[in-house]
Design an enzyme around this catalytic site. Sequence first.
Site, short mmCIF file in Angstrom:
data_model
loop_
_atom_site.label_atom_id
_atom_site.label_comp_id
_atom_site.label_asym_id
_atom_site.label_seq_id
_atom_site.Cartn_x
_atom_site.Cartn_y
_atom_site.Cartn_z
N ARG A 1 -7.28 1.29 -3.23
CA ARG A 1 -8.15 1.04 -2.08
C ARG A 1 -9.03 2.26 -1.85
O ARG A 1 -8.54 3.37 -1.66
CB ARG A 1 -7.28 0.76 -0.85
CG ARG A 1 -8.03 0.47 0.45
CD ARG A 1 -7.01 0.40 1.57
NE ARG A 1 -7.57 -0.01 2.85
CZ ARG A 1 -6.88 -0.02 4.00
NH1 ARG A 1 -5.61 0.37 4.00
NH2 ARG A 1 -7.44 -0.39 5.12
N VAL B 1 -5.76 -5.04 12.61
CA VAL B 1 -5.88 -3.88 13.50
C VAL B 1 -7.35 -3.55 13.76
O VAL B 1 -7.81 -3.50 14.91
CB VAL B 1 -5.14 -2.66 12.92
CG1 VAL B 1 -5.37 -1.44 13.81
CG2 VAL B 1 -3.65 -2.95 12.78
N ASP B 2 -8.10 -3.31 12.69
CA ASP B 2 -9.52 -2.99 12.86
C ASP B 2 -10.32 -4.19 13.34
O ASP B 2 -11.33 -4.04 14.03
CB ASP B 2 -10.09 -2.44 11.56
CG ASP B 2 -9.69 -0.99 11.33
OD1 ASP B 2 -10.01 -0.14 12.17
OD2 ASP B 2 -9.04 -0.72 10.31
N ASP C 1 -7.01 4.36 4.85
CA ASP C 1 -6.28 4.62 6.10
C ASP C 1 -4.94 5.33 5.90
O ASP C 1 -4.51 6.10 6.75
CB ASP C 1 -6.03 3.30 6.84
CG ASP C 1 -7.26 2.84 7.60
OD1 ASP C 1 -8.23 3.62 7.69
OD2 ASP C 1 -7.26 1.70 8.11
N THR D 1 0.83 -1.20 0.00
CA THR D 1 0.00 0.00 0.00
C THR D 1 0.87 1.26 0.00
O THR D 1 1.95 1.29 0.59
CB THR D 1 -0.92 0.03 1.23
OG1 THR D 1 -0.14 -0.20 2.41
CG2 THR D 1 -1.99 -1.03 1.13
N SER D 2 0.37 2.30 -0.67
CA SER D 2 1.05 3.60 -0.71
C SER D 2 0.01 4.70 -0.49
O SER D 2 -1.07 4.66 -1.10
CB SER D 2 1.70 3.84 -2.07
OG SER D 2 2.54 2.78 -2.44
N GLU E 1 -12.14 -7.12 8.33
CA GLU E 1 -11.81 -6.30 9.49
C GLU E 1 -12.90 -6.34 10.56
O GLU E 1 -12.92 -5.48 11.45
CB GLU E 1 -11.57 -4.85 9.04
CG GLU E 1 -10.40 -4.71 8.07
CD GLU E 1 -10.20 -3.29 7.59
OE1 GLU E 1 -9.34 -2.61 8.14
OE2 GLU E 1 -10.91 -2.88 6.64
N ASP F 1 4.19 -40.97 -4.37
CA ASP F 1 3.09 -41.45 -5.19
C ASP F 1 2.41 -40.22 -5.80
O ASP F 1 2.93 -39.11 -5.72
CB ASP F 1 2.10 -42.30 -4.37
CG ASP F 1 1.55 -41.55 -3.16
OD1 ASP F 1 1.69 -40.30 -3.09
OD2 ASP F 1 0.97 -42.21 -2.28
N ARG G 1 11.31 -3.57 11.17
CA ARG G 1 12.73 -3.90 11.27
C ARG G 1 12.96 -5.34 11.72
O ARG G 1 14.09 -5.82 11.71
CB ARG G 1 13.41 -2.94 12.26
CG ARG G 1 13.40 -1.49 11.77
CD ARG G 1 14.15 -0.58 12.72
NE ARG G 1 14.12 0.81 12.26
CZ ARG G 1 14.67 1.82 12.91
NH1 ARG G 1 15.32 1.60 14.04
NH2 ARG G 1 14.58 3.04 12.42
#
Length: 433
Positions: free
Chosen positions: A84, A191-192, A52, A16-17, A158, A388, A236
């Site tokens: 989205r 999250v939701d 979001d 997502t961006s 969600e 098999d 990370r």
Amino acid sequence: MTERRHDREFVRTFFTSPTAVEGEADSAKMLRRAAQLRGMQAPDVWVPDNEDATAPSMRDEGAENIVEVVVEHGADFPGEIHPRMVWHRDSPTTRYQGFQHMLEIADPERGAIEHIDGFVIPEVGDIDDWKKADEFFTIVENEHDLEEGSLKMSVIIESGQAELAMGTLREEMGKPTNNLERLFLLVDGEVDYTKDMRAMTPTGELPEWPELRHNTSRGASAAGLIAVDGPYDDIRNVEGYHERMAENRAKGMLGIWSLTPGQVVEANTSPLPPKTGSWLLDIDGEQVELEAEDGAEVYDGDHLSLEATDGGYQLHIDGTTRTLDADELREELHGMTSYVPSMDDIVDSMEEFEAAKEAGRGAIAMEQSATLRIGGTEIDISKDRMWDEATYQAAMTPINLFQDVYENRPDQHEELNERYGADVVSRAMEVGL
């Protein structure tokens, strides 16, 4: 498994961006960066996120940015593009806003829709809510003279309502009163979902929700769709991301949400068969990967040691000593070891089984052998596995994944050839056909 409803059989990465970044001279800069990703850094599905990831005050501008960037870069983007939209099962106003943005983005005169494969709908509720979204897709298609059903619909699970709705998909899809056959991805949004379930943990971290991931994978398999796990926000923690993906693959969920290009690389490569095979040693429930060294598989830890004696061997495991002869030791190590096959190993075994089947044999034994070196002492072991037709079909899953990636992502051909070698890649594209 139900037959897939779309050309793509697998989706490894869902990236997502934000569609508009407030306070920037170019509010679409994140979209532009994402649109120019290539190779292993480019996702299978790119999601310009007008929900979001984008501030409510910027969403109108975000819809405009989607059109502008997709027109500029969409033809060259190597994955699928699924913006989205905003949506909410309890808010007609929000649903209408998402519908209006879909209409704007899908206008053929603006030029973006020819590069867009579908839209992602978040916050869906029960199956009637899924049908509302589907109806909006149908209206958009008819409004713009697009082929009915041509826009794929992916939903984000969600809520408890959406989770239960997956159980009714098989009976609802294909009815003449809807176009739910357009469904593509079922994506978990933990999250939701946590908020909807009113769940709490002592640390405030998200529950892992293994049941949700299992149910989404099962729902996708039953309906011929593709399951994708939600975001792993400890960006990370590469080891944790890999552990999560390994757990998901054991559930049949090969796709995962990626938040950064680095996570995209990890998620694109993790489900592929390994370049080289490896031996694992199970010590008190923990699997340790052995190091290949001078023709032997070496364990160099503190929990296990092995000594040769005049009459056999002494095996020391966490303070416990057992005296064993060679056959007893091999039997003990046989139960403690397992082998992770490489791509070359899998292809070799499949070719061998295909040749045996062509010769009229229904099952063959495949041998795996190695020299184990533990505490400086070596012993040879071998493991036989009966192949098999069922074993062969199970082995096709990683090969089918590789073939799907190779066919749909020509921008990754060079990296795949470097990873496996051109000969192995060529053979992998031929087995099972």
